[in-house]
Design a protein around this motif. Structure first.
Motif, short mmCIF file in Angstrom:
data_model
loop_
_atom_site.label_atom_id
_atom_site.label_comp_id
_atom_site.label_asym_id
_atom_site.label_seq_id
_atom_site.Cartn_x
_atom_site.Cartn_y
_atom_site.Cartn_z
N ARG A 1 0.83 -1.19 0.00
CA ARG A 1 0.00 0.00 0.00
C ARG A 1 0.87 1.24 0.00
O ARG A 1 1.73 1.42 0.83
CB ARG A 1 -0.89 0.00 1.25
N GLY A 2 0.58 2.14 -0.97
CA GLY A 2 1.30 3.39 -1.03
C GLY A 2 2.74 3.25 -1.43
O GLY A 2 3.52 4.16 -1.26
N GLY A 3 3.15 2.10 -1.90
CA GLY A 3 4.55 1.88 -2.22
C GLY A 3 4.98 2.63 -3.45
O GLY A 3 4.17 3.13 -4.21
N ASP A 4 6.27 2.65 -3.66
CA ASP A 4 6.80 3.38 -4.79
C ASP A 4 7.41 2.44 -5.80
O ASP A 4 8.35 2.74 -6.48
CB ASP A 4 7.86 4.37 -4.29
N GLN A 5 6.86 1.24 -5.86
CA GLN A 5 7.39 0.27 -6.80
C GLN A 5 6.38 0.02 -7.90
O GLN A 5 5.20 0.24 -7.77
CB GLN A 5 7.74 -1.05 -6.09
N ILE B 1 1.41 4.65 -15.97
CA ILE B 1 2.69 4.04 -16.33
C ILE B 1 3.16 3.10 -15.23
O ILE B 1 3.47 1.93 -15.48
CB ILE B 1 3.76 5.11 -16.59
N SER B 2 3.21 3.61 -14.01
CA SER B 2 3.70 2.83 -12.87
C SER B 2 2.81 3.10 -11.68
O SER B 2 3.05 4.07 -10.93
CB SER B 2 5.16 3.21 -12.56
N ASP C 1 13.25 4.67 -14.40
CA ASP C 1 12.28 3.68 -13.94
C ASP C 1 10.98 3.77 -14.75
O ASP C 1 10.43 2.75 -15.17
CB ASP C 1 11.98 3.90 -12.46
N LEU C 2 10.50 4.98 -14.93
CA LEU C 2 9.25 5.17 -15.66
C LEU C 2 9.40 4.77 -17.13
O LEU C 2 8.48 4.21 -17.73
CB LEU C 2 8.79 6.62 -15.56
N MET D 1 18.20 -6.08 -17.08
CA MET D 1 17.59 -4.81 -17.47
C MET D 1 16.73 -4.21 -16.37
O MET D 1 16.56 -2.99 -16.31
CB MET D 1 16.76 -5.00 -18.75
N ASP D 2 16.17 -5.04 -15.51
CA ASP D 2 15.37 -4.53 -14.40
C ASP D 2 16.25 -3.85 -13.35
O ASP D 2 15.74 -3.10 -12.51
CB ASP D 2 14.59 -5.68 -13.75
N ARG D 3 17.54 -4.11 -13.35
CA ARG D 3 18.48 -3.43 -12.45
C ARG D 3 19.18 -2.27 -13.14
O ARG D 3 19.73 -1.39 -12.46
CB ARG D 3 19.54 -4.41 -11.92
#
Length: 350
Positions: free
Chosen positions: A10-14, A249-250, A300-301, A326-328
């Motif tokens: 909840r409310g995360g930034d991922q 987007i995210s 990230d976006l 690529m995710d890193r």
């Protein structure tokens, strides 16, 4: 490299692509059927003076709901889930950190090799996903050879060498694709040139940082600031995040998380520029941290947009708990030229 695990709490930034577009049920009506306050039985017959009368407040049901049993313990609240294997993520992150630090401060050329390997694996993941999800066949062989050459050229010849290698790689992609049928030629070579710029060319700026006399320290600051930015975004967004930053987007990223990234990166930048870089000052570190937070967030976006278009959660599965290479690299790649340029402006090319 950033090792902060994605946490769709909840409310995360991922970024959690799995729940991005999930809708269930009507949007503006209550799905629970509403009952009238009183519904007289229809099976019995009443006289005109025998009909039960409902009060103005509604008559209670003849069979009221049973009182809740407070003797039973309440269900335990569910804990926030990380969504990934945290132990594996931490282990892999520590292992990558050891390899990076050892190669960075022992032999510079070894770190250039680490960059080249990461570039080749990243290109493989990207081209593989493009073919699987979109049918786009960007030629991997010229991309891999040209990408590795691009990194080495940037280390040996600087920006001029990187640009020449980029141009030759793009030309090789155009020629290599001519050996196949013409159908889809334009989209394949376009994707190939994009991949060459997105992965190896941006990574070349890390190799160019390394050429300075204090190159290992510059690269270390670049990596630490990116990690700190990601960590600040995660910590603040997970705890306080309420306002979405870019929900289309995210969905997991929040404005509060962005403020956390900026605050953490600026504080770390001030300390690192003051005590790690010769002739560096704290105010330069503030600007550097602000720029890193912005570029890392945009990175990230940007990859989130690519993955959303492809309909995937991760680019790969090579790194347990992290996804793919690529995710890193998503926040590192666009941050590299920003840090390289600002360090050159602040303290010279060294």
């Amino acid at each position: 490299m950033p090792i902060v695990p994605d946490v769709p709490a909840r409310g995360g930034d991922q970024d959690d692509d799995r729940g991005a577009a999930r809708l269930s049920g009507p949007l503006f009506r209550d799905e629970t059927p509403q009952t009238r306050p009183y519904d007289p039985p229809q099976a019995l017959s009443y006289g005109p003076h025998d009909m039960p009368q409902a009060s103005s407040y509604g008559t209670a049901s003849q069979n009221p709901e049973p009182m809740p049993d407070f003797s039973q313990p309440a269900p335990a609240p569910q804990k926030k889930s990380a969504g990934r294997d945290l132990s594996a993520a931490i282990g892999v992150g520590v292992g990558l950190g050891v390899v990076i630090v050892a190669s960075l401060f022992v032999v510079k050329a070894a770190f250039v090799g680490v960059i080249a390997v990461a570039v080749v694996v990243g290109l493989w993941e990207l081209t593989k996903r493009l073919e699987e999800r979109k049918g786009i066949k960007a030629p991997l062989v010229p991309l891999a050879i040209g990408g590795a050459a691009m990194v080495v050229s940037g280390y040996v010849r600087g920006a001029e060498g990187a640009w020449v290698a980029m141009a030759l790689t793009a030309l090789a992609v155009l020629v290599w694709r001519m050996t196949q049928p013409p159908e889809g030629y334009l989209k394949d070579v376009t994707a190939g040139v994009f991949a060459a710029f997105y992965v190896p060319f941006l990574a070349t700026f890390v190799a160019m940082m390394l050429t300075a006399d204090d190159g290992p320290r510059r690269v270390l600051i670049f990596l630490l600031l990116t990690v700190v930015s990601d960590t600040g975004a995660y910590a603040v967004g997970w705890r306080f995040g309420k306002h979405k930053l870019a929900p289309r987007i995210s969905p997991g990223k929040t404005r509060e998380g962005l403020l956390g990234a900026v605050s953490f990166a600026m504080a770390a930048g001030a300390l690192l520029m003051e005590f790690v870089i010769d002739d560096g000052t704290w105010w330069q570190g503030l600007l550097l941290g602000l720029a890193v937070a912005a570029s890392a967030t945009l990175g990230d976006l940007g990859e989130s947009m690519i993955k959303r278009d492809l309909g995937i959660k991760d680019m790969g599965t090579l790194l347990p708990g992290h996804g793919g290479i690529m995710d890193r690299l998503d926040s590192l790649l666009p941050t590299a030229p920003v840090v390289w340029l600002l360090l050159v402006l602040f303290v010279g090319s060294g």
